[in-house]
Design an enzyme around this catalytic site. Structure first.
Site, PDB file in Angstrom:
ATOM      1  N   HIS A 130       0.732  -1.186  -0.013  1.00  0.00           N
ATOM      2  CA  HIS A 130      -0.111  -0.066   0.158  1.00  0.00           C
ATOM      3  C   HIS A 130       0.835   1.366   0.161  1.00  0.00           C
ATOM      4  CE1 HIS A 130      -3.568  -2.484   0.793  1.00  0.00           C
ATOM      5  NE2 HIS A 130      -3.112  -2.818   1.972  1.00  0.00           N
ATOM      6  N   ASP A 167      -2.722 -10.964  -1.699  1.00  0.00           N
ATOM      7  CA  ASP A 167      -3.088 -10.330  -0.462  1.00  0.00           C
ATOM      8  C   ASP A 167      -4.463  -9.826  -0.736  1.00  0.00           C
ATOM      9  OD1 ASP A 167      -1.756  -8.601   2.392  1.00  0.00           O
ATOM     10  OD2 ASP A 167      -3.602  -7.934   1.481  1.00  0.00           O
ATOM     11  N   HIS A 169      -6.217  -7.479   0.039  1.00  0.00           N
ATOM     12  CA  HIS A 169      -6.551  -6.061  -0.009  1.00  0.00           C
ATOM     13  C   HIS A 169      -5.742  -5.622  -1.254  1.00  0.00           C
ATOM     14  CE1 HIS A 169      -6.315  -6.375   4.527  1.00  0.00           C
ATOM     15  NE2 HIS A 169      -7.324  -5.518   4.276  1.00  0.00           N
ATOM     16  N   ASP A 254      -4.216 -12.564   4.524  1.00  0.00           N
ATOM     17  CA  ASP A 254      -5.174 -12.212   4.945  1.00  0.00           C
ATOM     18  C   ASP A 254      -6.540 -12.596   4.458  1.00  0.00           C
ATOM     19  OD1 ASP A 254      -4.388 -10.590   3.005  1.00  0.00           O
ATOM     20  OD2 ASP A 254      -4.213  -8.561   4.374  1.00  0.00           O
TER      21      ASP A 254
END
Ligand SMILES: [Zn+2]
Length: 348
Positions: A130, A167, A169, A254
């Site tokens: 990110h 991931d 996200h 995650d």
């Protein structure tokens, strides 16, 4: 294939990655890596090549980040506890862990390109996908995968780098960095209802990079074998057509059913299957170097179980020969939609 029997798998690990302390209740806690390192000692002692990280240089960090942002991160060393972003606190030694996280990935690349390793997993923190050019966010400080890709281009002249981000996200940092480039193809599957709420189907890259960002929003109910089907049908053709000379996996875990932040239903087995699948496609295109870099995964126990599956698949890639897939309607719909959007670019 017999040459796969004695794979040399590198692991980047270091106690100093535990020095980044975002707070007792913060999900990106040092206990994540402690659980992973404990698992490695218990289950893989002697099987893996340990890679000692060295801190990145300013020049390395500035391959991606602005000098003023790098300075800002360094300044956090003046405080016992401060914050780089509302969700990304920093402790006095966050800078050291962050410098070493990047440096560990770059050291791994050096070892991979020298031919000493068949694959490497950088088990580092803080995570990176990110992180933007001039900003932290989503628990990320420096964009480890992004810097690694730039470093490979610069040091090795590597053409065509594929970054696969599983991931849960969307890796908005990586996506933004390479949005206009075809030299780095970003492939992400993620839950678009989670932070940072980006990575729509139609986010395909811009200008010369059009078609070189592949974003795959996933429904939360998706199961292991459906995800493997999606990767087989999309990542497979992408790898065979693009023929990357380096593969970087932004490996977050995650999406595991026990993760306290993600809301997906995958089990650890999904990640072993994905690893075997990707390693299989990789051998079809001449075994380019492959570097796994840890991103998210916030249940220490589930995270360790997932990393174990990946490492097991790397150490012994041939079993099982073919991962089991489930061609459900919803998995097939996702494949069809991505193909339809990307057909016009003629890249894969
Ligand atoms: Zn994540």
């Amino acid at each position: 294939m017999t040459h796969q029997n004695a794979r040399r798998i590198g692991i980047v690990r270091d106690k100093r990655y535990l020095l980044h302390k975002p707070g007792h209740t913060h999900p990106e806690h040092p206990n994540r890596l402690k659980a992973v390192y404990r698992m490695l000692d218990a289950d893989f002692s002697g099987d893996l090549v340990r890679i000692e990280p060295r801190p990145a240089t300013l020049e390395h960090l500035e391959l991606v980040h602005t000098p003023s942002y790098v300075k800002r991160v360094l300044k956090t060393a003046d405080h016992g506890y401060t914050s780089l972003a509302p969700d990304t606190p920093a402790s006095a030694e966050t800078y050291l862990a962050s410098w070493l996280a990047v440096g560990g990935c770059l050291k791994a690349l050096d070892e991979l390109f020298s031919g000493k390793l068949d694959a490497c997993f950088a088990l580092v923190r803080p995570p990176g996908h990110h992180a933007l050019r001039d900003r932290s966010g989503g628990f990320c400080v420096f964009n480890n995968a992004g810097i690694a890709a730039r470093y490979a281009m610069k040091q090795q002249g590597t053409q065509r780098i594929l970054i696969i981000d599983w991931d849960i996200h969307h890796g908005n940092g990586i996506n933004d960095l390479f949005h206009n480039e075809k030299e780095i193809l970003y492939f992400s599957s993620h839950d678009p209802m989670l932070y940072p709420y980006t990575g729509d189907w139609e986010d395909v890259g811009d200008g010369p990079g059009e078609g070189y960002s592949i974003n795959i929003p996933l429904p939360r109910e998706l199961e292991d074998k459906e995800l493997v089907h999606i990767y087989r049908e999309i990542a497979g053709p992408v790898m065979r057509s693009y023929e990357p000379r380096l593969i970087i996996i932004a490996a977050g875990f995650d999406a595991h059913e026990k993760d306290p932040i993600g809301r997906s239903r995958l089990t650890e087995e999904a990640f072993g299957m994905l690893t075997r699948l990707i390693m299989g496609f990789r051998s079809d295109i001449g075994d380019p170097p492959v570097l796994f870099i840890l991103e998210g995964g916030y249940s220490p126990r589930a995270l360790a179980a997932c990393v174990k599956e990946v490492v097991q698949a790397l150490v012994n890639p041939t079993l099982p020969e073919t991962p089991v897939v489930a061609e459900t309607r919803r998995a097939e719909d996702i494949v069809t939609r991505v193909r339809r959007i990307h057909r016009k670019f003629g890249i894969w």
